[in-house]
Design an enzyme around this catalytic site. Structure first.
Site, PDB file in Angstrom:
ATOM      1  N   HIS A  95      -8.442   6.735   3.397  1.00 33.25           N
ATOM      2  CA  HIS A  95      -8.100   6.517   4.807  1.00 33.25           C
ATOM      3  C   HIS A  95      -8.243   7.836   5.569  1.00 33.25           C
ATOM      4  O   HIS A  95      -8.715   8.845   5.026  1.00 33.25           O
ATOM      5  CB  HIS A  95      -6.693   5.925   4.949  1.00 33.25           C
ATOM      6  CG  HIS A  95      -5.602   6.715   4.294  1.00 33.25           C
ATOM      7  ND1 HIS A  95      -5.281   8.016   4.654  1.00 33.25           N
ATOM      8  CD2 HIS A  95      -4.748   6.401   3.292  1.00 33.25           C
ATOM      9  CE1 HIS A  95      -4.277   8.457   3.928  1.00 33.25           C
ATOM     10  NE2 HIS A  95      -3.931   7.504   3.081  1.00 33.25           N
ATOM     11  N   HIS A 116      -6.967  11.155   4.007  1.00 31.67           N
ATOM     12  CA  HIS A 116      -7.883  11.750   3.023  1.00 31.67           C
ATOM     13  C   HIS A 116      -9.049  12.433   3.728  1.00 31.67           C
ATOM     14  O   HIS A 116      -9.466  13.537   3.346  1.00 31.67           O
ATOM     15  CB  HIS A 116      -8.433  10.672   2.083  1.00 31.67           C
ATOM     16  CG  HIS A 116      -7.400   9.885   1.349  1.00 31.67           C
ATOM     17  ND1 HIS A 116      -7.249   8.530   1.503  1.00 31.67           N
ATOM     18  CD2 HIS A 116      -6.452  10.259   0.456  1.00 31.67           C
ATOM     19  CE1 HIS A 116      -6.271   8.096   0.728  1.00 31.67           C
ATOM     20  NE2 HIS A 116      -5.758   9.132   0.087  1.00 31.67           N
ATOM     21  N   CYS A 155      11.169   7.095  -9.195  1.00 31.15           N
ATOM     22  CA  CYS A 155      10.419   6.338  -8.183  1.00 31.15           C
ATOM     23  C   CYS A 155       9.027   6.060  -8.746  1.00 31.15           C
ATOM     24  O   CYS A 155       8.272   7.005  -9.032  1.00 31.15           O
ATOM     25  CB  CYS A 155      10.315   7.123  -6.883  1.00 31.15           C
ATOM     26  SG  CYS A 155       9.243   6.313  -5.655  1.00 31.15           S
ATOM     27  N   CYS A 163       6.199   7.462  -6.427  1.00 34.10           N
ATOM     28  CA  CYS A 163       5.959   8.907  -6.532  1.00 34.10           C
ATOM     29  C   CYS A 163       5.639   9.331  -7.963  1.00 34.10           C
ATOM     30  O   CYS A 163       5.157  10.444  -8.190  1.00 34.10           O
ATOM     31  CB  CYS A 163       7.180   9.697  -6.058  1.00 34.10           C
ATOM     32  SG  CYS A 163       7.579   9.487  -4.331  1.00 34.10           S
ATOM     33  N   CYS A 189      14.227   6.638  -2.137  1.00 27.87           N
ATOM     34  CA  CYS A 189      13.155   7.641  -2.138  1.00 27.87           C
ATOM     35  C   CYS A 189      12.825   7.995  -0.690  1.00 27.87           C
ATOM     36  O   CYS A 189      12.599   7.092   0.130  1.00 27.87           O
ATOM     37  CB  CYS A 189      11.915   7.083  -2.836  1.00 27.87           C
ATOM     38  SG  CYS A 189      10.406   8.024  -2.513  1.00 27.87           S
ATOM     39  N   HIS A 246       9.042   6.573   0.079  1.00 30.93           N
ATOM     40  CA  HIS A 246       8.732   5.142  -0.032  1.00 30.93           C
ATOM     41  C   HIS A 246       9.842   4.232   0.467  1.00 30.93           C
ATOM     42  O   HIS A 246       9.642   3.013   0.563  1.00 30.93           O
ATOM     43  CB  HIS A 246       8.386   4.796  -1.488  1.00 30.93           C
ATOM     44  CG  HIS A 246       7.113   5.430  -1.962  1.00 30.93           C
ATOM     45  ND1 HIS A 246       7.075   6.666  -2.576  1.00 30.93           N
ATOM     46  CD2 HIS A 246       5.833   5.012  -1.879  1.00 30.93           C
ATOM     47  CE1 HIS A 246       5.821   6.967  -2.877  1.00 30.93           C
ATOM     48  NE2 HIS A 246       5.050   5.986  -2.466  1.00 30.93           N
ATOM     49  N   LYS A 297       4.073   6.927  10.124  1.00 31.63           N
ATOM     50  CA  LYS A 297       3.171   7.331   9.046  1.00 31.63           C
ATOM     51  C   LYS A 297       2.324   6.150   8.606  1.00 31.63           C
ATOM     52  O   LYS A 297       2.810   5.030   8.494  1.00 31.63           O
ATOM     53  CB  LYS A 297       3.978   7.880   7.866  1.00 31.63           C
ATOM     54  CG  LYS A 297       3.113   8.377   6.715  1.00 31.63           C
ATOM     55  CD  LYS A 297       3.950   8.780   5.519  1.00 31.63           C
ATOM     56  CE  LYS A 297       3.086   9.156   4.336  1.00 31.63           C
ATOM     57  NZ  LYS A 297       3.878   9.456   3.134  1.00 31.63           N
ATOM     58  N   LYS A 329      -0.249   1.316   3.840  1.00 32.68           N
ATOM     59  CA  LYS A 329      -0.991   0.088   3.536  1.00 32.68           C
ATOM     60  C   LYS A 329      -0.112  -1.134   3.783  1.00 32.68           C
ATOM     61  O   LYS A 329      -0.570  -2.156   4.298  1.00 32.68           O
ATOM     62  CB  LYS A 329      -1.470   0.136   2.084  1.00 32.68           C
ATOM     63  CG  LYS A 329      -2.385  -1.012   1.686  1.00 32.68           C
ATOM     64  CD  LYS A 329      -2.863  -0.842   0.255  1.00 32.68           C
ATOM     65  CE  LYS A 329      -3.754  -1.989  -0.170  1.00 32.68           C
ATOM     66  NZ  LYS A 329      -4.210  -1.845  -1.572  1.00 32.68           N
TER      67      LYS A 329
END
Length: 637
Positions: A19, A22, A127, A130, A144, A147, A296, A299
């Site tokens: 995405h 990256h 997690c 992670c 977490c 997440h 943020k 997905k």
């Protein structure tokens, strides 16, 4: 003086497709590699994919394929994307590569033999997202922090790395080396974390629950924890321990990461290196998140932005420029297509594109299509030379501090100064007389030389645009940073060629706000206006007008009948602004009038002139006015 430069991206986890996050990190690495090559450095640029661990095994199972098949599929998406974005990486590493597996096992055995890996029992909050244990202090409301899920409590026998042994060394190293972690906010964040006692790091997973990993060299019942595997990629790619590249590049290593993996890179990795007897990397460079609507990307939230969609829609160089210009490295940034379009239309079309088009058109018309000879130093016109020098200072300072937006702002300072230089010197006026020929050629050379330097400075960020500019200037030899510093290097007699507009303007329309049930975004590239010679433009007689009377035109919803004073003479002008202005609110308003327009009739009313207006907010027209009160009838220049 050339030197070694090693830049890395994180190796991207293959649990999801690439995405914009990256793409940003990788484009930044590419820009840095290109910049250092411009400076004459020997640059090595590494990227790749991280392919072991719980999440990959789970994703493969849900897709009905083996972990290796799944990793192959997603890794290939990353590998295929980078050429599309003109990424110039020297190596693409995968953690499933045989060489990497061997390097990881070598490091593990070395640290184990030194007594820094031991077997023990551990219980903690794990997690899965992670793939690491959290302490209770690190959790936020029991979840977490990344997440927002409650971790599982796991207790099992595993191998541990004596990370705590190196806590004092790491604190001292960070404090002695200001650039070890940057920007400073992340350096301070790591130091704040290190104020608490550092726990040892669990570095294995039993094969009874996970087999997708690198088997420990000293116990084949366990695989390596994903971070102890993944981080080692940076030295695997250089051929550790005996490779020539390792001895040449490692000590110059510049890691680029997003802030979510600060702890593994800022704490795990340097202590692992210390335990293995390897000097630490030079700098860890940490950037923020690209947020969508201030959230943020995720997905699960469905707000992931795909790089190729933007590249194919707006053009690669525009996409690369926007990412570097709109994020302050280290801070979060908000992405929107509307902001991208605004950058295209202002910075790229209006500023850079317009300058390039004007200069090449004038040089073709006034200099016979070839570069004029450099002017004598005795002329004293060093306006653009000094502007170029300032731009290069800001450019180098920006890159040294990873302030890419400031480096580009410095370049745009030169672009804007060159546009102003045209207005100040009026080449079209000099072209009318033989006496102005020498000065005209001097002005044109200075502008062409400014374009050459601008092309060099933008080349790391916008390589395609730079190549178009070099081609238009007739430059075929490679241009480096030393040549950018050498004002007057543009050779005389080069054949110039004026091509298409570098950046056509783009119109962005959000039809969702106008009742479109699908809420599509419509992109329209505006057709560039036909260019006109200055002599043709000068035929327009633009005057300041003062509106002294206004009324609606009968039977028309759009037209107002105005009486406009243009300095001792009043004209009747019919203007299509009834939906934008009420008659009473424009009385006394100073406007711009085309005074020598041929009279015409609208709705049976004679109109002797035209008002100038532009698009305003909410689809309304806005009459062009003045920041200071002008005299009615004054000529608009």
């Amino acid at each position: 003086m050339s030197g070694a430069y090693f830049v890395t991206t994180p190796i991207y986890y293959v649990n999801a497709s690439p995405h914009i996050g990256h793409a940003y990190t990788t484009i930044v690495a590419d820009v840095l590699a290109r910049y250092h090559r411009l400076r004459g450095d020997d640059a090595f640029f590494l990227t790749g994919t991280d392919e072991h661990g719980d999440k990959i095994a789970a994703a493969a199972a849900s897709n009905g394929v083996s972990p290796q098949e799944y990793a192959d599929r997603i890794s290939e998406q990353f590998r295929a994307l980078w050429p599309e974005l003109l990424i110039t990486n020297d190596h693409f590493i995968r953690t499933t590569d045989a060489q990497h597996v061997e390097t990881v096992r070598t490091i593990l055995q070395k640290v184990y033999d030194a007594g820094d890996i031991y077997f023990g029992e551990y219980g903690g909050f794990y997690c899965v997202g992670c793939e690491r244990f959290y302490t209770e202090k690190e959790l936020v409301d029991g979840k977490c922090p990344d997440h927002q899920t409650e971790p599982e409590y796991r207790k099992e026998n595993n191998y541990f790395f004596r990370m705590s042994k190196y806590q004092d060394w790491l604190i001292e190293h960070i404090k002695k080396n200001d650039n070890f972690i940057r920007p400073e906010r992340y350096r301070n964040e790591v130091l704040a974390f290190l104020k608490e006692p550092l726990e040892d790091l669990c570095i294995s997973r039993p094969k009874t629950r996970l087999t997708w990993g690198i088997t420990l060299p000293f116990d084949d019942a366990y695989v390596t924890y994903v971070w102890f595997d993944a981080l080692i990629n940076y030295i695997t790619a250089l051929g550790y321990p005996q490779g020539r590249k390792f001895s040449q590049f490692w000590q110059s290593a510049q890691h680029l990461i997003a802030k979510d993996i600060l702890k593994p890179h800022g704490i795990y990795w340097p202590t692992m290196l210390k335990a293995a007897g390897i000097v630490p990397y030079a700098s860890l460079n940490v950037h923020g998140y690209w947020n969508i609507e201030r959230t943020k990307m995720s997905k699960s939230l469905g707000n992931v932005v795909k790089p190729l969609d933007l590249k194919n829609k707006y053009g690669l160089d525009a996409f690369r420029y926007f990412l570097l210009r709109d994020m302050v490295f280290g801070l979060d940034a908000n992405f929107s297509e509307e902001a991208l379009v605004q950058r295209i239309n202002t910075d790229l079309a209006n500023d850079l594109g317009n300058l390039t088009s004007r200069v090449l058109t004038m040089a073709t018309n006034y200099c016979g299509g070839k570069t004029p000879a450099p002017p004598s130093e005795a002329t004293g016109d060093d306006t653009l030379k000094l502007a170029a020098r300032r731009a290069m200072v800001e450019y180098e300072e920006g890159f040294a501090n990873l302030a890419f937006h400031k480096a580009l702002m410095g370049t745009w300072g030169l672009i804007n100064r060159a546009n102003k230089y045209i207005v100040e010197n009026e080449p079209w006026t000099l072209a009318k007389s033989a006496e102005g020929t020498l000065r005209l050629r001097e002005i044109m050379y200075n502008l062409l030389e400014a374009l050459r330097i601008i092309a060099i400075l933008i080349s790391p960020v916008m390589p395609l645009t730079a190549q178009k500019m070099f081609a238009a200037l007739g430059i075929t030899a490679p241009q480096d940073f030393n040549q950018a510093k050498a004002w007057g290097s543009l050779a005389a007699g080069l054949p110039m060629q004026k091509g298409e507009a570098l950046f056509p303007r783009v119109k962005y329309e959000d039809n969702g706000s106008t009742g479109n049930p699908n809420g599509e975004v419509v992109l329209k590239k505006e057709v560039p206006l036909a260019e006109v010679a200055y002599d043709d433009f000068a035929k327009l007689d633009l005057r300041v007008g003062s509106i002294v009377a206004a009324e609606a035109v009968p039977k028309s919803q759009k037209l107002l009948k105005l009486r406009v004073d243009i300095g001792g003479e009043q004209r009747q002008i019919i203007a299509g602004i009834a939906n934008d202005y009420r008659p009473e609110e424009i009385l006394g308003k100073r406007v711009v009038v085309v005074a020598n327009l041929k009279p015409t009739k609208l709705m049976g009313q004679e109109s002797c002139g035209m008002l100038l207006a532009t698009d305003g907010k909410e689809g309304k027209l806005s009459l062009i006015g003045f920041d200071k009160e002008p005299l009615a009838g004054a000529k608009v220049r």
